[in-house]
Design a protein around this motif. Structure first.
Motif, PDB file in Angstrom:
ATOM      1  N   GLY A  43      -8.207   2.731   7.029  1.00 12.95           N
ATOM      2  CA  GLY A  43      -7.699   3.587   5.949  1.00 12.95           C
ATOM      3  C   GLY A  43      -8.534   3.436   4.686  1.00 12.95           C
ATOM      4  O   GLY A  43      -8.912   4.433   4.058  1.00 12.95           O
ATOM      5  N   GLY A  44      -8.862   2.189   4.336  1.00 16.70           N
ATOM      6  CA  GLY A  44      -9.671   1.953   3.138  1.00 16.70           C
ATOM      7  C   GLY A  44     -11.052   2.561   3.274  1.00 16.70           C
ATOM      8  O   GLY A  44     -11.584   3.160   2.331  1.00 16.70           O
ATOM      9  N   THR A  76      -5.356   0.527  -1.335  1.00 20.85           N
ATOM     10  CA  THR A  76      -5.581   0.116   0.049  1.00 20.85           C
ATOM     11  C   THR A  76      -6.556  -1.041   0.096  1.00 20.85           C
ATOM     12  O   THR A  76      -6.364  -2.010   0.835  1.00 20.85           O
ATOM     13  N   ARG A  77      -7.627  -0.976  -0.722  1.00 20.01           N
ATOM     14  CA  ARG A  77      -8.626  -2.042  -0.646  1.00 20.01           C
ATOM     15  C   ARG A  77      -8.098  -3.329  -1.262  1.00 20.01           C
ATOM     16  O   ARG A  77      -8.394  -4.421  -0.758  1.00 20.01           O
ATOM     17  N   VAL A 136      -2.577  -4.719  12.023  1.00 24.63           N
ATOM     18  CA  VAL A 136      -2.256  -4.209  10.682  1.00 24.63           C
ATOM     19  C   VAL A 136      -3.497  -4.155   9.806  1.00 24.63           C
ATOM     20  O   VAL A 136      -3.801  -3.125   9.178  1.00 24.63           O
ATOM     21  N   ILE A 137      -4.256  -5.257   9.781  1.00 24.12           N
ATOM     22  CA  ILE A 137      -5.406  -5.287   8.867  1.00 24.12           C
ATOM     23  C   ILE A 137      -6.488  -4.321   9.349  1.00 24.12           C
ATOM     24  O   ILE A 137      -7.203  -3.707   8.550  1.00 24.12           O
ATOM     25  N   ILE A 193       0.828  -1.210   0.000  1.00 21.10           N
ATOM     26  CA  ILE A 193       0.000   0.000   0.000  1.00 21.10           C
ATOM     27  C   ILE A 193       0.860   1.256   0.000  1.00 21.10           C
ATOM     28  O   ILE A 193       0.357   2.352   0.229  1.00 21.10           O
ATOM     29  N   MET A 216      -5.482  -0.963   8.081  1.00 19.15           N
ATOM     30  CA  MET A 216      -5.710  -0.877   6.636  1.00 19.15           C
ATOM     31  C   MET A 216      -7.193  -0.770   6.322  1.00 19.15           C
ATOM     32  O   MET A 216      -7.596  -0.048   5.409  1.00 19.15           O
ATOM     33  N   ALA A 217      -8.024  -1.476   7.112  1.00 15.75           N
ATOM     34  CA  ALA A 217      -9.462  -1.412   6.876  1.00 15.75           C
ATOM     35  C   ALA A 217      -9.982  -0.011   7.164  1.00 15.75           C
ATOM     36  O   ALA A 217     -10.791   0.540   6.403  1.00 15.75           O
ATOM     37  N   VAL A 271     -15.487  -5.348   0.876  1.00 18.85           N
ATOM     38  CA  VAL A 271     -14.205  -6.005   0.643  1.00 18.85           C
ATOM     39  C   VAL A 271     -13.929  -6.122  -0.853  1.00 18.85           C
ATOM     40  O   VAL A 271     -12.794  -5.991  -1.307  1.00 18.85           O
ATOM     41  N   VAL A 315      -4.055  -8.995   2.489  1.00 22.35           N
ATOM     42  CA  VAL A 315      -3.750  -9.318   3.885  1.00 22.35           C
ATOM     43  C   VAL A 315      -4.693 -10.398   4.398  1.00 22.35           C
ATOM     44  O   VAL A 315      -4.254 -11.382   5.012  1.00 22.35           O
ATOM     45  N   SER A 346      -7.163   4.791  -2.722  1.00 17.95           N
ATOM     46  CA  SER A 346      -8.211   3.961  -2.139  1.00 17.95           C
ATOM     47  C   SER A 346      -8.231   2.569  -2.763  1.00 17.95           C
ATOM     48  O   SER A 346      -8.384   1.569  -2.068  1.00 17.95           O
ATOM     49  N   LEU A 389      -3.662 -14.013   5.823  1.00 15.45           N
ATOM     50  CA  LEU A 389      -3.891 -14.398   7.218  1.00 15.45           C
ATOM     51  C   LEU A 389      -4.546 -15.770   7.285  1.00 15.45           C
ATOM     52  O   LEU A 389      -4.220 -16.585   8.158  1.00 15.45           O
ATOM     53  N   THR A 425     -15.590  -5.457   5.749  1.00 13.56           N
ATOM     54  CA  THR A 425     -14.281  -5.741   6.339  1.00 13.56           C
ATOM     55  C   THR A 425     -14.379  -6.111   7.812  1.00 13.56           C
ATOM     56  O   THR A 425     -13.625  -6.960   8.277  1.00 13.56           O
ATOM     57  N   ILE A 478      -6.180  -4.884   1.501  1.00 17.06           N
ATOM     58  CA  ILE A 478      -6.959  -5.587   2.527  1.00 17.06           C
ATOM     59  C   ILE A 478      -7.235  -7.019   2.070  1.00 17.06           C
ATOM     60  O   ILE A 478      -7.075  -7.972   2.838  1.00 17.06           O
ATOM     61  N   GLN A 479      -7.621  -7.180   0.802  1.00 19.10           N
ATOM     62  CA  GLN A 479      -7.861  -8.533   0.287  1.00 19.10           C
ATOM     63  C   GLN A 479      -6.606  -9.387   0.421  1.00 19.10           C
ATOM     64  O   GLN A 479      -6.661 -10.543   0.845  1.00 19.10           O
TER      65      GLN A 479
END
Lengths: 502, 116
Positions: free
Chosen positions: B92-93, A157-158, B85-86, A149, B89-90, B102, A164, A154, A168, B25, A161-162
């Motif tokens: 921020g998004g 960033t999104r 972290v996530i 990122i 980021m969430a 998502v 990350v 935007s 995980l 998210t 998220i996917q």
């Protein structure tokens, strides 16, 4: 013998990264100098380790001097030394490109995150302990989240998220696999596993097969093997170009771990697993190759096209790995060396193009870009390497793989050759949209930007490919010995000196 | 005790997987947390379930294996950091795009186009 130097590829970037965060927070110049210095040193250390592993055989480093298998060990053998050298060799052009193109100025933490990424990947290559491998995976992932990122936006960033969330889930899967491994065998040391598994009671064979498949699933996520490849195009296409180039070595961590576990811990002659991994990975690799090639042909933006090219190269590598014979494995290693450099070069060229062009779409033309002559030549060279045409090393890599499959698999030949043809078409179409159709438009290109360092970095990667082509003879000879050690891991197991301590 | 622990792990995993498949998210992050709880308990049981035993080999018939506890500790620390972290980021998004879905818009690589 290398002694304490074995841990240097982990400690050096960690130390420099910490120093950058604490002492050079607001000084970009200082961070650039420290970053480049660290990577140059890393290159020197990696070459020394490579030389030592080739001449002295596998060596071990006991962390805290705890005896194996109770403490954590780092093991330096030919394979890990080669991968660390590849990592260092890729990092240098990437960091130079980041400086030359100004990418590293778009956020405060590019250089520390890059150092942490190097630490994680280097550690994952060197470690001789399965749980430690998980820890280094997490280190490289958390650094990659930050890099992915970098620069913000935007969409980026999104997409992050996917990426990350997906990783995980992969990490949870890895922990499940490790817990199973420990409950079945009572050890997590890779050498100890390789030594213990053949004498495991037959009742545990089913659990062991589950463990093996779970582990391979985790590595398949990292290596973008179908059906777990879908995170890659979105991630790589939305990441900054220079970061995507560095990520080219991250998928190879998956390939490396698959090879380490598939050839040493669960070799084809292990009664409990047998040809199970072969039967799973080889078809998946072929499908990955097809998906990548079709994606290259159908991609609508340039970064996405390169990302699919990366998937195709992982498909080729996994096809060769999945056969689990010495001949195919050394062909796979040569192809991994080639495809890391080629994918990175292609991402850098794509970044050169998209930063100059008004948009990144391939289905519409755009006015001609500045310096299009030089950039189009670089694009052609990188595309030749990615598609596997002569004269660059992609051709030799595919030739080695085809040769290793001689006489046993008509299917592999067909898939590799047809997908190469599709990729040639895809790159040719992209090139003509980017550089030829553009010249039909009237608009004048903007002023050329002085980015000497960025061009130097891209050309360095292509020179690396040329060197790999010219030195193919010695390199494959060296790789054959590497593969030999991998399938006869007595040296690796003896080096770990189980239960004797340092 | 085995049945209880097994059911707990199973339920946590099921809940975690269901939540990670949601479209927003926040449930996804909750789901990932549930998954990490499940895996932590699973790691803990990999050293076999024992009661009232010393964590030393040779003091009795059976012993409590101390290694999985060290592994769990590492896993907890890592999953805690990853959740943070996530989460960031969430947030921020959400702040940048105004919604917390998502999924991405179809065929939209704006970030790639912003580069010029």
């Amino acid at each position: 013998m290398m002694g304490h130097w074995i841990i240097a590829p982990v400690v050096l970037p960690a130390f420099i990264a910490g120093l950058m965060v604490v002492a050079m927070r607001n000084d970009l110049l200082l961070k650039r100098v420290a970053g480049v210095t660290s990577i140059v040193l890393l290159n020197a250390i990696a070459l020394a380790l490579l030389w030592s592993a080739s001449t002295h055989g596998p060596q071990v480093y006991f962390l805290g001097d705890w005896p194996a298998p109770f403490g954590i060990v780092l093991v330096l053998d030919r394979l890990s030394a080669m991968m660390v050298t590849l990592l260092a060799a890729l990092a240098l052009p990437v960091v130079l490109y980041a400086i030359g193109s100004g990418w590293d100025a778009k956020g405060a933490h590019f250089h520390p995150l890059l150092q942490f990424l190097l630490m994680g990947i280097g550690g994952a290559f060197l470690t001789g302990d399965a749980f430690n491998l998980f820890v280094f995976f997490e280190i490289l992932l958390i650094a990659s989240y930050g890099l992915m990122i970098h620069g913000g936006g935007s969409e980026r960033t999104r997409a992050g998220i996917q990426y990350v969330a997906f990783n995980l889930i992969g990490s949870s899967l890895f922990l499940f696999a490790l817990a199973l491994t420990y409950s079945v065998t009572g050890t997590l040391n890779i050498a100890d596993l390789a030594a213990k598994l053949p004498s495991l009671p037959e009742g545990d064979a089913a659990l062991l097969r589950v463990t093996a498949v779970l582990l391979i699933l985790v590595f398949a996520i990292k290596g973008a093997l179908v059906p777990l490849q879908f995170w890659l195009p979105g991630t790589y296409a939305n990441a900054p170009g220079v970061v995507a180039a560095m990520f080219a070595v991250m998928t190879k961590v998956g390939a490396y771990a698959t090879l380490r576990f598939g050839a040493m811990v669960f070799p084809p002659d292990l009664p409990a697993t047998g040809m199970l991994l072969h039967a799973l990975i080889l078809p998946a690799g072929l499908v990955t190759l097809v998906v990548g090639a079709v994606g290259v042909l159908g991609a609508t933006t340039l970064p996405r096209l390169v990302a699919f090219g990366g998937i195709a190269s992982m498909g080729t590598a996994f096809t060769a790995i999945g056969a689990f014979t010495p001949a195919t494995t050394s062909a796979a290693l040569y192809y991994i060396l080639h495809s890391t450099l080629a994918t990175a070069a292609m991402f850098l060229v794509a970044d050169l193009v998209t930063r100059r062009r008004t948009h990144a779409r391939l289905n519409e033309t755009a006015p001609p870009i500045a310096q299009s002559g030089l950039i189009s030549a670089l694009f052609m060279a990188a595309a030749i390497a990615m598609a596997g045409m002569p004269p660059l090393s992609g051709f030799l890599g595919k030739l080695l793989i085809l040769d290793a499959f001689r006489g046993q698999e008509a299917l592999v030949w067909t898939v590799v050759l047809v997908s190469s043809f599709l990729m040639i078409l895809g790159y040719a179409r992209a090139g003509s949209t980017l550089f030829w159709k553009a010249s039909a438009l009237e608009a004048q290109p903007e002023e050329p930007r002085a980015e000497g360092l960025a061009y130097t970095a891209t050309i360095t990667l292509l020179v690396g490919l040329a060197a790999l082509t010219v030195l193919a003879g010695p390199v494959t000879g060296w790789l054959d010995e590497t593969t030999g050690n991998l399938y006869a891991p007595q040296g690796y197991i003896a080096a770990a000196r189980l239960g004797q301590g340092g | 005790m085995e049945a209880l622990v097994a059911i707990a792990i199973g339920v946590l995993t099921a809940v975690g997987l269901y939540l990670t498949l949601r479209l927003r998210t926040f449930p996804v992050i909750l789901g990932l947390t549930m998954l990490s709880y499940a895996v932590n308990i699973f790691l803990f049981t990999s050293g076999r379930l024992t009661q009232n035993r010393a964590p030393i080999i040779g003091t009795g018939e059976t012993y409590a294996d101390p290694l999985p506890q060290a592994l769990v500790l590492t896993a907890i620390v890592i999953s805690f950091g990853m959740t943070a972290v996530i989460m960031i980021m969430a947030i921020g998004g959400f702040l940048e795009s105004g919604h917390d879905r998502v999924n991405m818009a179809e065929g939209n690589d704006e970030a790639a186009e912003d580069r010029a």
